[in-house]
Structures are given as structure tokens and as C-alpha cells.
Write an enzyme that holds these catalytic residues in place. Structure first.
Site, PDB file in Angstrom:
ATOM      1  N   TRP A 141       0.802  -1.217   0.000  1.00  0.00           N
ATOM      2  CA  TRP A 141       0.000   0.000   0.000  1.00  0.00           C
ATOM      3  C   TRP A 141       0.840   1.275   0.000  1.00  0.00           C
ATOM      4  O   TRP A 141       0.322   2.354  -0.263  1.00  0.00           O
ATOM      5  CB  TRP A 141      -0.905   0.028   1.246  1.00  0.00           C
ATOM      6  CG  TRP A 141      -0.167  -0.259   2.525  1.00  0.00           C
ATOM      7  CD1 TRP A 141      -0.079  -1.451   3.170  1.00  0.00           C
ATOM      8  CD2 TRP A 141       0.616   0.666   3.294  1.00  0.00           C
ATOM      9  NE1 TRP A 141       0.712  -1.343   4.288  1.00  0.00           N
ATOM     10  CE2 TRP A 141       1.151  -0.046   4.395  1.00  0.00           C
ATOM     11  CE3 TRP A 141       0.917   2.018   3.164  1.00  0.00           C
ATOM     12  CZ2 TRP A 141       1.965   0.553   5.345  1.00  0.00           C
ATOM     13  CZ3 TRP A 141       1.741   2.617   4.110  1.00  0.00           C
ATOM     14  CH2 TRP A 141       2.249   1.885   5.192  1.00  0.00           C
ATOM     15  N   ASN A 142       2.145   1.203   0.332  1.00  0.00           N
ATOM     16  CA  ASN A 142       2.871   2.440   0.644  1.00  0.00           C
ATOM     17  C   ASN A 142       3.283   3.268  -0.573  1.00  0.00           C
ATOM     18  O   ASN A 142       3.425   4.479  -0.468  1.00  0.00           O
ATOM     19  CB  ASN A 142       4.076   2.144   1.537  1.00  0.00           C
ATOM     20  CG  ASN A 142       5.024   1.123   0.952  1.00  0.00           C
ATOM     21  OD1 ASN A 142       4.670   0.371   0.035  1.00  0.00           O
ATOM     22  ND2 ASN A 142       6.230   1.070   1.473  1.00  0.00           N
ATOM     23  N   ARG A 158       6.370  -0.784 -11.421  1.00  0.00           N
ATOM     24  CA  ARG A 158       7.674  -1.446 -11.330  1.00  0.00           C
ATOM     25  C   ARG A 158       7.572  -2.929 -11.679  1.00  0.00           C
ATOM     26  O   ARG A 158       8.552  -3.534 -12.104  1.00  0.00           O
ATOM     27  CB  ARG A 158       8.243  -1.268  -9.912  1.00  0.00           C
ATOM     28  CG  ARG A 158       9.733  -1.546  -9.834  1.00  0.00           C
ATOM     29  CD  ARG A 158      10.365  -0.878  -8.634  1.00  0.00           C
ATOM     30  NE  ARG A 158      10.099  -1.580  -7.393  1.00  0.00           N
ATOM     31  CZ  ARG A 158      10.564  -1.186  -6.209  1.00  0.00           C
ATOM     32  NH1 ARG A 158      11.284  -0.076  -6.116  1.00  0.00           N
ATOM     33  NH2 ARG A 158      10.308  -1.864  -5.116  1.00  0.00           N
ATOM     34  N   GLY A 188       6.587  -6.815  -0.049  1.00  0.00           N
ATOM     35  CA  GLY A 188       5.891  -6.822   1.224  1.00  0.00           C
ATOM     36  C   GLY A 188       6.777  -7.372   2.328  1.00  0.00           C
ATOM     37  O   GLY A 188       8.004  -7.315   2.243  1.00  0.00           O
ATOM     38  N   SER A 189       6.158  -7.926   3.336  1.00  0.00           N
ATOM     39  CA  SER A 189       6.904  -8.381   4.507  1.00  0.00           C
ATOM     40  C   SER A 189       7.661  -9.674   4.236  1.00  0.00           C
ATOM     41  O   SER A 189       7.271 -10.486   3.386  1.00  0.00           O
ATOM     42  CB  SER A 189       5.952  -8.590   5.686  1.00  0.00           C
ATOM     43  OG  SER A 189       5.152  -9.744   5.483  1.00  0.00           O
ATOM     44  N   GLU A 216      10.771  -8.643  -2.957  1.00  0.00           N
ATOM     45  CA  GLU A 216      11.332  -7.431  -2.354  1.00  0.00           C
ATOM     46  C   GLU A 216      10.686  -7.322  -0.984  1.00  0.00           C
ATOM     47  O   GLU A 216       9.521  -6.957  -0.859  1.00  0.00           O
ATOM     48  CB  GLU A 216      11.039  -6.209  -3.236  1.00  0.00           C
ATOM     49  CG  GLU A 216      11.898  -5.008  -2.877  1.00  0.00           C
ATOM     50  CD  GLU A 216      11.215  -4.081  -1.908  1.00  0.00           C
ATOM     51  OE1 GLU A 216      11.562  -4.151  -0.704  1.00  0.00           O
ATOM     52  OE2 GLU A 216      10.355  -3.307  -2.329  1.00  0.00           O
ATOM     53  N   LEU A 217      11.457  -7.670   0.053  1.00  0.00           N
ATOM     54  CA  LEU A 217      10.882  -7.898   1.373  1.00  0.00           C
ATOM     55  C   LEU A 217      11.300  -6.808   2.363  1.00  0.00           C
ATOM     56  O   LEU A 217      11.522  -5.677   1.980  1.00  0.00           O
ATOM     57  CB  LEU A 217      11.283  -9.299   1.844  1.00  0.00           C
ATOM     58  CG  LEU A 217      10.953 -10.420   0.842  1.00  0.00           C
ATOM     59  CD1 LEU A 217      11.459 -11.779   1.336  1.00  0.00           C
ATOM     60  CD2 LEU A 217       9.461 -10.472   0.559  1.00  0.00           C
ATOM     61  N   ARG A 258      10.725  10.132   3.822  1.00  0.00           N
ATOM     62  CA  ARG A 258       9.999   9.865   2.584  1.00  0.00           C
ATOM     63  C   ARG A 258       8.821   8.957   2.909  1.00  0.00           C
ATOM     64  O   ARG A 258       8.966   7.931   3.572  1.00  0.00           O
ATOM     65  CB  ARG A 258      10.940   9.184   1.583  1.00  0.00           C
ATOM     66  CG  ARG A 258      10.336   8.996   0.210  1.00  0.00           C
ATOM     67  CD  ARG A 258      11.303   8.230  -0.678  1.00  0.00           C
ATOM     68  NE  ARG A 258      10.806   8.131  -2.045  1.00  0.00           N
ATOM     69  CZ  ARG A 258      11.237   7.226  -2.916  1.00  0.00           C
ATOM     70  NH1 ARG A 258      12.165   6.355  -2.557  1.00  0.00           N
ATOM     71  NH2 ARG A 258      10.759   7.203  -4.133  1.00  0.00           N
ATOM     72  N   CYS A 263      10.241   0.620   2.830  1.00  0.00           N
ATOM     73  CA  CYS A 263      11.237  -0.409   3.141  1.00  0.00           C
ATOM     74  C   CYS A 263      12.645   0.146   3.058  1.00  0.00           C
ATOM     75  O   CYS A 263      13.578  -0.413   3.639  1.00  0.00           O
ATOM     76  CB  CYS A 263      11.070  -1.606   2.213  1.00  0.00           C
ATOM     77  SG  CYS A 263      11.160  -1.171   0.463  1.00  0.00           S
ATOM     78  N   SER A 275      16.560   4.929  -4.830  1.00  0.00           N
ATOM     79  CA  SER A 275      15.589   4.372  -5.772  1.00  0.00           C
ATOM     80  C   SER A 275      15.664   5.091  -7.109  1.00  0.00           C
ATOM     81  O   SER A 275      15.588   6.321  -7.173  1.00  0.00           O
ATOM     82  CB  SER A 275      14.173   4.495  -5.210  1.00  0.00           C
ATOM     83  OG  SER A 275      14.048   3.798  -3.983  1.00  0.00           O
TER      84      SER A 275
END
Length: 493
Positions: A160-161, A169, A238-239, A260-261, A288, A294, A451
Site C-alpha cells: 500500500w505504501n 515497477r 511486502g513483509s 522485495e521484502l 519519505r 522499506c 531508488s
């Protein structure tokens, strides 16, 4: 943007499931609400998908895969380029949607739109550069022809972020490679993804290539995709805990996996650094997205003889920030995403204080509507504090002093995660030593922002597998194929 304008903008966004080129309702008829975290108001009601919807979506993606894979690379490239141009033309509109559903200030949301759009432009260029190789075996008797082909239908799951950028992406390289997709955006922030679907439709993406099922119960959608046998790749952000479960499911069908954790980024300031530049860098790396990233600087290590000065300047900057609804142009820090996000930050700060940390600014959630927590600086933080081993996901900067370079490296590596790190120093040799010693997939030297769509984004250790963006990003969606052709050797050789 006024409240009435926001309502009109949100009302124009489709709110169903997108399957086979059509917006449809969930088979169950269920819907779930989207909440504005700044006001706690319901701003939309969306179709709440389930297993039946997921199964239909993967069937469609599988059925379309062969024809989509045969599409000319230039055709795929031009779809992405048109989508990029539309996103930039509608930058203010898309930014307003992001602000409405997840709270980040409008200026920052505009930055996300530009960042998100750039993935489409980047991969529009990569689509026509998918290469191969041709060589001859060592004995000269075989021609070795290497080509690349789409991996097949892909499962895409985003958080969600960064609701727009995380979608582009993954969608960008999948389209460029010739893969169909089933896509589950986060149910907390689905509207940006729905707006993106409409842009891709207008850009000419064929029906069935992208199928979107949002759900308040992610497992009910993603698990059928993973066990279907039709999906050949999963890309998840996510996590780490959820990533582990998806890898277990992917193993059942030997699916290609990109993960991508979690992150626990160290931010290191050496005593030779430009302190003002380091504070500037931390303001970016820490705040940011209100710290809900993350890549956020989580553990701030400052060499002991400049630690007090750094903390003083940081506190001046953090305490001056304007907190409020992101639709207000004056706002610099918006709300967190939901009540439990605020509860988590409160718990982490309270634990640190119980262990001896001092609060230099912030530290207490305000009363009233909205999921707010103020920018907070902590010093004298015990290394055993929970926030040292937990993604804070909030605007909290915990400053810890260190003695020397070896001490800084030890502290930086004392985590199971390894996504990104930051370091400020004027010593070029030290910068290269840090690059070799710090266990992260990405390291920023004298910058708080790493990024970039042109760079490979990803981590090591429990921060994930694979890379997104850069030249390697499209490779995650391609299979290598090898053709052997006998080669005759002239008799006189």
C-alpha cells in the site's frame, strides 16, 4: 484540491475487479471500504474479490499468454510509452488519488507519479532490446544459439505504501517481456491501481493481458493463483513473513520468484561528513512517505564526537515540519496508513523510552481524527530496543553513537535484513570499503535516495530475491532458451 474535487475525482474511478478487459463485480457480491487516513472518512467502496474471481482471472491470463507473447516488441514498447505519456499528463490527478487513499503530501505524491511513470518509459526502451547470443562450442561441432522468451503468466502482489510505483515497477517489465498478469494491489490503497488500469487500456493494452483482483483477504486470491499451475512467476513486495509463505507455495510448481521484502536500513554518519548534508540526507531517507518505506533509514549511527551536534540539527529540522492532511499544500508530513500503524509506532517509542532513550521532539500521537504521529527524534537508544530490530514504518529517528568504522560496520550488519544502507563520509577509500563490507543490496554514499528506475532495486539476506528496475529488471520475466545446431567442420581443418 478541495474536498468536493477529491470526491469527484474518486467517484470517476472504476471500483470493480478487472478481468478479461471488463470491470466486473466479485462473485460473492462483497465490497470493502477505502479509508482516507487523514480524515478517517470512507472515500470509496470496492469489489472484494475471492477465490472464484482469482481462478477466473488466472484462466484468462493463461488463455491470452501465447498470443500476447507473439506481439512484436515494438508494439509492446509503444503501449508502455503511451502509458508513460498519459501518466505524466495526468500527474496532478494521479497524485491527488494517492494522497486521498494513503495520505502522503501532494508534492510527494507528484514525485511518486513521476517515479512510477519512469518505469514505463524505461521498460518501453528495454522491450526492443531483449537480446540473445550465438557462439560455437569448444570442439567446433555445435552452433549454440541462445534466445529469451516470456516466462509466462505472472502473479504480481504490491503493498500500500507506494500504490502507483509498486504497480508500474512490476507491470512495466512484464508487458515489455510479453507476459500476461494477474495483479493484486493492496486493498488499503487500490484506487491508484484502478486508475492505472484505465491508462493502460487507453494506451492499447489488449484485453486479458492484465487482470486485477483486489481483496480484503489477500490469501484467498493469491493462494489459488500460486497453486493453479498456470502461473509461472510471482513478484511480491511486502513483509518477509509473507514472502516466506509465497516461496513455499512457489516451490510446489517451481515458479520463478522475485521478492522485495523487509528492510532495516542503517544510516551512518562519520565524523568527517558534512553534517548539514547528512541531516538533509536523513530527512529524505527517514521521512519519505512518512517513514513508511522499506528503504527508510531505521537505525541511525553517528560517530560519537559529532553525535550531539547531529542530533541537535536533526531535531531542529524535524520539529519544524508541518503535520496535516496531505491535500493542504503546506503539509510536509501526512498521516500513517491505519490505526494499527500508529499503535505500532507508539509501542516502539514507549519501549525505547523504558530502556532509557530520551525524546528530543515528538513522541506522542495527537488527539483528533486521522492516523497521525509527529516527527520524533530519540537519543541514548539502547541497542536492545525493539525499534532496532523492527521496521518502524513511521517518522521516528533513533540516533545511536558509534566509535569507529569497524564498530559502524558491525552495527550495520547486525540484522537479518539487507535491503539498503546509507553512509556519509568524505573519505573515498572508506566509501569503497563500506560498499564491500556492508551487507545490503544497495548503498547510498552521501545521498539519502537510492531508488531509480534505471538501477537494480533489491536486497540480500532476508530482504529478498531478484532485482527490479535497471537492465536486470526485465530478465526476471524472461526464460533463457538454448538451441543446438550441428556444425560441419571442413575436412582440411
Amino acid at each position: 484540491m478541495t474536498t468536493s474535487n477529491k470526491r469527484d475525482l474518486i467517484a470517476a474511478i472504476p471500483t470493480g475487479l478487472f478481468i478479461g478487459g471488463q470491470w466486473v463485480e466479485a462473485q460473492s457480491g462483497k465490497r470493502c471500504d477505502v479509508i482516507d487516513p487523514a480524515t478517517e472518512d470512507v472515500i470509496a467502496s470496492i469489489a472484494d474479490g475471492g477465490a472464484e474471481d482469482a481462478e477466473r482471472a488466472i484462466e484468462v491470463a493463461a488463455a491470452v499468454q501465447d498470443s500476447w507473447a507473439r506481439t512484436a516488441p515494438r508494439a509492446r514498447s509503444e503501449i508502455l510509452r503511451r502509458a508513460y505519456e498519459q501518466m505524466m499528463e495526468r500527474q496532478d490527478e494521479l497524485a491527488s488519488i494517492i494522497t486521498a487513499e494513503m495520505g502522503k503530501p501532494l508534492a510527494e505524491a507528484r514525485g511518486e507519479v513521476a517515479y512510477a511513470a519512469e518505469f514505463f518509459r524505461w521498460f518501453s526502451e528495454e522491450a526492443v532490446r531483449i537480446g540473445g547470443d550465438a557462439t560455437v562450442s569448444g570442439d567446433g561441432r555445435t552452433r549454440i544459439i541462445v534466445s529469451k522468451a516470456p516466462v509466462g503468466p505472472c502473479v504480481l502482489v504490491t503493498p500500500w505504501n507506494f500504490p502507483l510505483a509498486m504497480g508500474t515497477r512490476k507491470i512495466g517489465p512484464a508487458i515489455a517481456a510479453g507476459c500476461t498478469m494477474v495483479f493484486k494491489p493492496a486493498h488499503l490503497t487500490p484506487l491508484s491501481s484502478f486508475a492505472l488500469v484505465e491508462i493502460l487500456r487507453e494506451a492499447g493494452l489488449p484485453d486479458g493481458v492484465l487482470n486485477v483482483v483486489c481483496s480484503s483477504d489477500p490469501g484467498s486470491v493469491v493462494e489459488p493463483w500460486m497453486r493453479s499451475g498456470k502461473a509461472r512467476k510471482v513478484s511480491f513486495t511486502g513483509s518477509t513473513a509473507v514472502g516466506v509463505r509465497l516461496l513455499e507455495q512457489a516451490s510446489q510448481h517451481i515458479m520463478r520468484s522475485s521478492m522485495e521484502l523487509g528492510g532495516n536500513a542503517p544510516f551512518i554518519v562519520f565524523d568527517d561528513a558534512d553534517v548539514d548534508a547528512a541531516v538533509d540526507g536523513l530527512m529524505i531517507a527517514k521521512l519519505r512517505n512518512m517513514g513508511e518505506a522499506c528503504t527508510a533509514a531505521n537505525r541511525i549511527f553517528v560517530q560519537r564526537n559529532v553525535a550531539d551536534e547531529f542530533a541537535r540539527r536533526l531535531t531542529e529540522r524535524m520539529s519544524a515540519l508541518v503535520v496535516g492532511d496531505g491535500i493542504d499544500p503546506a503539509t510536509q508530513i501526512g498521516p500513517l496508513i491505519e490505526p494499527k500503524a500508529v499503535e505500532k509506532v507508539i509501542s516502539l517509542v514507549s519501549d525505547a523510552v523504558r530502556r532509557g532513550a530520551r525524546i528530543l521532539c515528538g513522541g506522542q500521537a495527537p488527539e483528533g481524527r486521522g492516523y497521525y504521529f509527529p516527527p520524533t527524534v530519540l537519543v541514548d537508544v539502547d541497542p536492545e530496543s525493539e525499534l532496532m530490530s523492527t521496521e518502524i514504518f513511521g517518522p521516528v529517528a533513533a540516533v545511536i553513537a558509534f566509535d569507529d568504522e569497524c564498530d559502524a560496520i558491525r552495527l550495520a550488519n547486525d540484522t537479518q535484513w539487507g535491503l539498503v544502507g546509507y553512509a556519509f563520509t568524505q573519505d573515498v577509500d572508506r566509501a569503497f570499503r563500506l560498499q564491500e563490507a556492508i551487507e545490503v543490496g544497495m548503498l547510498g554514499i552521501n545521498t539519502g535516495l537510492v531508488s531509480n528506475p534505471a538501477a537494480p532495486f533489491g536486497g540480500v539476506k532476508e530482504s529478498g530475491l531478484g532485482r527490479e528496475g535497471g537492465r536486470t529488471g526485465i530478465e526476471e520475466f524472461l526464460e533463457v532458451r538454448y538451441l543446438a545446431l550441428p556444425r560441419s567442420i571442413p575436412a582440411n581443418v
